[in-house]
Scaffold this motif. Structure first.
Motif, short mmCIF file in Angstrom:
data_model
loop_
_atom_site.label_atom_id
_atom_site.label_comp_id
_atom_site.label_asym_id
_atom_site.label_seq_id
_atom_site.Cartn_x
_atom_site.Cartn_y
_atom_site.Cartn_z
N ARG A 1 1.14 -1.20 0.17
CA ARG A 1 -0.50 -0.05 -0.57
C ARG A 1 0.99 1.52 0.15
NH1 ARG A 1 -3.00 0.67 5.02
NH2 ARG A 1 -2.28 -1.08 5.99
N ILE A 2 0.81 2.01 -1.15
CA ILE A 2 1.63 3.13 -1.13
C ILE A 2 0.48 4.74 -0.57
CG2 ILE A 2 2.69 3.97 -2.69
CD1 ILE A 2 3.80 2.35 -3.28
N GLY A 3 1.03 5.06 -0.34
CA GLY A 3 0.27 7.00 0.12
C GLY A 3 0.98 7.41 -1.08
N ASN A 4 -0.22 8.88 -0.92
CA ASN A 4 0.22 10.06 -1.86
C ASN A 4 1.70 10.76 -2.78
OD1 ASN A 4 -2.85 9.63 -2.45
ND2 ASN A 4 -3.70 10.82 -0.42
N ASP A 5 1.76 11.57 -3.36
CA ASP A 5 2.85 11.62 -3.41
C ASP A 5 4.34 11.05 -3.00
OD1 ASP A 5 1.31 14.06 -3.79
OD2 ASP A 5 0.89 14.74 -2.47
N VAL A 6 4.29 9.89 -3.66
CA VAL A 6 5.01 9.24 -3.57
C VAL A 6 5.75 8.73 -4.94
CG1 VAL A 6 5.34 7.09 -2.71
CG2 VAL A 6 3.86 8.36 -1.34
N GLU A 7 7.75 9.14 -4.92
CA GLU A 7 7.95 8.73 -5.79
C GLU A 7 9.45 7.98 -5.32
OE1 GLU A 7 8.94 12.63 -8.03
OE2 GLU A 7 10.08 11.01 -9.37
N ILE A 8 9.04 6.74 -6.65
CA ILE A 8 9.80 5.62 -6.52
C ILE A 8 10.75 5.03 -7.82
CG2 ILE A 8 9.60 2.90 -6.51
CD1 ILE A 8 6.90 3.36 -5.19
N GLY A 9 12.10 4.74 -6.83
CA GLY A 9 13.59 5.22 -8.50
C GLY A 9 12.95 4.51 -9.71
N SER A 10 14.23 3.93 -10.92
CA SER A 10 14.11 2.60 -11.44
C SER A 10 14.77 1.90 -10.17
CB SER A 10 14.99 3.70 -12.34
OG SER A 10 15.70 4.10 -12.45
N SER A 11 14.29 0.49 -11.20
CA SER A 11 14.98 -0.21 -10.58
C SER A 11 14.74 -0.81 -8.92
CB SER A 11 16.02 -1.37 -11.06
OG SER A 11 15.92 -1.49 -12.14
N THR A 12 13.88 0.41 -8.22
CA THR A 12 13.73 -0.15 -6.54
C THR A 12 11.89 -1.16 -7.03
OG1 THR A 12 14.11 1.95 -6.23
CG2 THR A 12 12.41 1.06 -4.95
N THR A 13 12.73 -2.56 -5.89
CA THR A 13 11.82 -3.61 -5.46
C THR A 13 10.69 -3.15 -4.35
OG1 THR A 13 13.88 -4.70 -4.91
CG2 THR A 13 13.27 -4.38 -6.84
N ILE A 14 9.71 -3.25 -4.29
CA ILE A 14 9.14 -3.26 -3.19
C ILE A 14 8.69 -4.42 -2.97
CG2 ILE A 14 7.08 -1.87 -1.35
CD1 ILE A 14 8.58 0.95 -3.05
N ASP A 15 8.74 -5.42 -2.15
CA ASP A 15 7.32 -6.56 -1.97
C ASP A 15 6.19 -6.36 -1.00
OD1 ASP A 15 9.98 -8.47 -3.01
OD2 ASP A 15 10.92 -8.71 -1.35
N ARG A 16 5.77 -7.64 -1.67
CA ARG A 16 4.14 -7.71 -1.23
C ARG A 16 4.60 -8.57 0.62
NH1 ARG A 16 1.26 -9.33 -4.90
NH2 ARG A 16 -0.54 -8.92 -3.51
N GLY A 17 3.50 -7.91 1.93
CA GLY A 17 3.30 -8.07 3.01
C GLY A 17 3.20 -10.22 2.81
N ALA A 18 3.67 -9.99 3.72
CA ALA A 18 3.75 -12.44 3.96
C ALA A 18 2.34 -12.58 4.97
CB ALA A 18 4.88 -12.66 4.40
N LEU A 19 2.12 -11.55 5.62
CA LEU A 19 0.52 -11.45 6.29
C LEU A 19 0.79 -10.21 6.72
CD1 LEU A 19 1.25 -14.56 8.71
CD2 LEU A 19 -0.05 -14.35 6.86
N GLY A 20 -0.41 -8.78 6.33
CA GLY A 20 -0.27 -7.81 6.58
C GLY A 20 0.30 -7.53 5.40
N ASP A 21 0.91 -6.22 5.53
CA ASP A 21 0.84 -5.04 4.07
C ASP A 21 2.16 -4.12 4.51
OD1 ASP A 21 -1.51 -5.69 2.60
OD2 ASP A 21 -2.77 -4.21 3.70
N THR A 22 3.23 -4.33 3.13
CA THR A 22 4.02 -3.68 3.77
C THR A 22 3.64 -1.77 2.84
OG1 THR A 22 5.28 -5.05 2.16
CG2 THR A 22 6.46 -3.45 1.80
#
Lengths: 346, 346, 346
Positions: free
Chosen positions: A199-220
């Motif tokens: 779950r990503i909020g508002n006004d977030v910027e994420i760079g190239s080739s960055t990786t964000i994994d999903r949660g195992a139980l519950g969210d990232t």
């Protein structure tokens, strides 16, 4: 071209000198005679004397450092960025679905959405107004993306992840891949299903080739206003507080909870299951192995030397405990003046 | 199959022994009886005795180390690479635009260009002769790519970037994403438009998943002959001099200027706004926080120990200043023989 | 919904208490009244008292720690993962070739293969039963992928690489890009053709944006059961033994041979041409510069301090050799009791 008075009308600040026109922004050093430069740091004052810029932005206290046309602003760097944004609006591709793209029949696209060549949008995805999905992106099933967000080419969003409004994701970033969860069976690794989301909020910027994994139980969770540079790895169930910024190549291991308004230098590595308070600054290359519960600046960088000198010095690190014991023994023999050492524990 | 005399005719060197035929190149250890191996480092001499290779490449000074058919060359490793290139030319996809690709009507494609499946080429892009754009690549608006360059699958080049001739970019690399520029407003981050480009010279090779950001103002520059391995992060406005080589996972922060003929070991991290002279070698894992103005080899690696020993030793690092003071105090009491210490500053 | 008795019938273990139904798995802390939680680590026992979970999985020795419906299992964490897998089978896209995909006419697709939007499969590729190739992937010429393997979106597999059965590769990973091989000509770098392949065993999982280079001569090998997290870089001719696991951002340089059952913490960096024995654990952020021939846990992490304290302490590292000499000199003067120091070499 923009007239200085038009800029001041839009952004505030005080115009001093001629109301000249500027075509573009530039550094003091590189500015051409139709460009606007800025002085934020007094140490570049010499460049101010030598610049060819048509005009400059500087702080109130620097009002008389130049006779050029100038705008006085409380935060010259921010003001300059705002002028640049006026002059350089992001290129917006035309709205509509490119003929080579593929959109699932039940995906919901708000007005103004643009889907680029060879992008695909999975079943049940929901894209807000003016969302831009560039070439080659994959938006998974059930993903929701808020108004005015933009995915640069070849971004992958796995199923069911949520992005807020005005989120920017640069090329080849991945959001929602499986976290690294494995149980040992005695003979090998058994994969633990990763059933949370990102779950990503508002006004977030994420760079190239960055990786964000999903949660195992519950969210990232990435809160509003977070800035992540390129090649960052965010593991499952990490929580990053609002307006925290991380430079390139940072890694954050699983379930770590990071506060708001933190900064992380490049290549910093944060281990898992830790807590980092608000307003913590971690310097580049620092490995954090314990929770940090107090705001401040923290660092653990190995100092650099010539190879020769490093060889002579570094090996002693492996015997530091023995050196400490030898020192203590000497003190015992000679008699020690504790008041001078600033140390009481050993 | 290649005859040794044909090789020598093309590449020079001296043939000694039978003019045999070889099918492929291999290491001394793995070579089959129809393969060519090489000896560059005398420490592998034992392998020379035991190899099954049909023939070997070695230096003039190693002429009599074997009785096998052999080619004597000034630089056996380079010679071997050149033979391998003769035997293993890169696979070239057929020229032409794949039916699933999409090319903007006003893009200019020189003769021999190959565009693979699901690749897209933006408005105004210019591709030189024999350029290969593989599957899934995105070439942005206004990009120019010189003759004989090649993008492996899923590479993304953002708008207006310039690549020279014979540039090779491996899969999933990103060139020209926005640099990490943010001004603090007092409440959050304000994005600074990144209006520069990336300019890449001739004969550059870029590894898979490497990212190179466009300049904030002015360009990010990679000069001729630079070699970047995989997963490298090059920030905005970095300048890398010709023939510099970086191993995997290196990071270079913004506006740092790196000289020519430098080498960087894996995972080295170079902070921003620094200057690194020509012919500087940075060893793996080293964090560089200050400019390096003199050629040489620099390192800052923490030595490895067993976990037990590390626990005993590392904690003293946090008290090294106290230890230094205690040592000085002891010297004061005992009387110090400065001549033996090699140190004069503390 | 699953009944506890059905779970025990499938997975073994002992049911104690009511045979209730559960809908999903969750942590003790977050579980809702229709969810199953687990206790693997006694330090979370307090959470066991407070959980809302319908039932819990715990070890035999924890049988009486709660009165809730419970399943006793030898390895509660593994058991919990197995229950989660029953409740959360991976989403499988429909078999068949998406109309926007492109498959070479001579590629061989076994029954059940699924090829997603804008994926492409090169000449001579062979895909086993039920292989899933998601959106935007590129499967190169001659690649072979075993039954039940899955590539998430935008994965690139270069020509001739081999993947076993049940291999999972996450988004934007690259397998088979050229290794970093360059010979110096005296004027610049000459590319050494990379003519090996990557061979990956069965039951391997590879994280997003991980890169694995093909061999220079001979192959890069990943054995059965290996787990690689995100953003890992594996260089040419590396060999990784079975069931070894690496956390995010690890780098392994060329020709290093890593044993079986090893673990690597995040951001660890292993230099080239080394040998790492079986059952070696390398902690996060550790740089390994020499072979490790004995099982055990190894570490080289710089301890973290406040910036102020670090400034006071770190500079002494550059003079550690001088400190050691001064200490020795003092001992010479004072007379040293070797028995107390645990050190005999300096």
């Amino acid at each position: 071209m923009l007239r200085l008075s038009d800029i001041v009308a839009q952004l505030g600040g005080e115009l001093v000198g001629d109301d000249t026109e500027i075509r573009q922004v530039a550094t003091l050093e590189a500015a051409k005679p139709d460009e606007l430069a800025f002085l934020a740091n007094p140490k570049y004052r010499k460049q101010l004397d030598e610049t060819q810029a048509a005009a400059v932005v500087l702080g109130q206290q620097s009002r008389d450092l130049t006779q050029r046309p100038r705008i006085l602003a409380a935060n010259p760097y921010l003001y300059f960025a705002q002028v640049s944004a006026l002059l350089n609006p992001p290129r917006m591709p035309a709205a509509g679905v490119h003929p080579t793209a593929w959109v699932a029949p039940d995906a919901r696209l708000a007005p103004g959405v643009s889907i680029g060549p060879h992008a695909s949008v999975g079943q049940g995805a929901i894209l807000g107004a003016n969302v831009v999905i560039e070439a080659g992106c994959r938006v998974g099933e059930g993903v929701e993306i808020g108004d005015d967000s933009r995915l640069y080419p070849n971004v992958v969003i796995y199923h069911d992840c949520l992005l807020g409004q005005r989120v920017v994701v640069h090329a080849n970033a991945v959001i929602g891949s499986d976290g690294f969860g494995n149980a040992w069976t005695g003979e090998g690794w058994y994969k633990i299903p990763q059933i949370g989301r990102v779950r990503i909020g508002n006004d977030v910027e994420i760079g190239s080739s960055t990786t964000i994994d999903r949660g195992a139980l519950g969210d990232t969770v990435i809160e509003d206003g977070v800035r992540l540079d390129n090649q960052i790895q965010i593991a499952h169930n990490v929580h990053i507080g609002r307006h925290t910024a991380m430079a390139g190549c940072v890694g954050v291991a699983g379930s770590t909870r990071i506060g708001a308004y933190c900064t992380f230098g490049g290549s910093a590595m944060i281990l898992g299951h830790l807590e980092i308070a608000d307003r913590v600054n971690i310097m580049a290359g620092t490995l954090i192995g314990k929770s940090i519960l107090k705001a401040g600046t923290y660092v653990g960088q190995y100092p650099v030397q010539s190879h020769e000198d490093w060889l002579a010095n570094a090996s002693h690190l492996r015997r530091l405990d023995a050196m400490a014991k030898r020192l203590k023994e000497l003190e015992r023999k000679v008699g020690r003046n504790d008041a001078n050492t600033g140390e009481s524990t050993s």
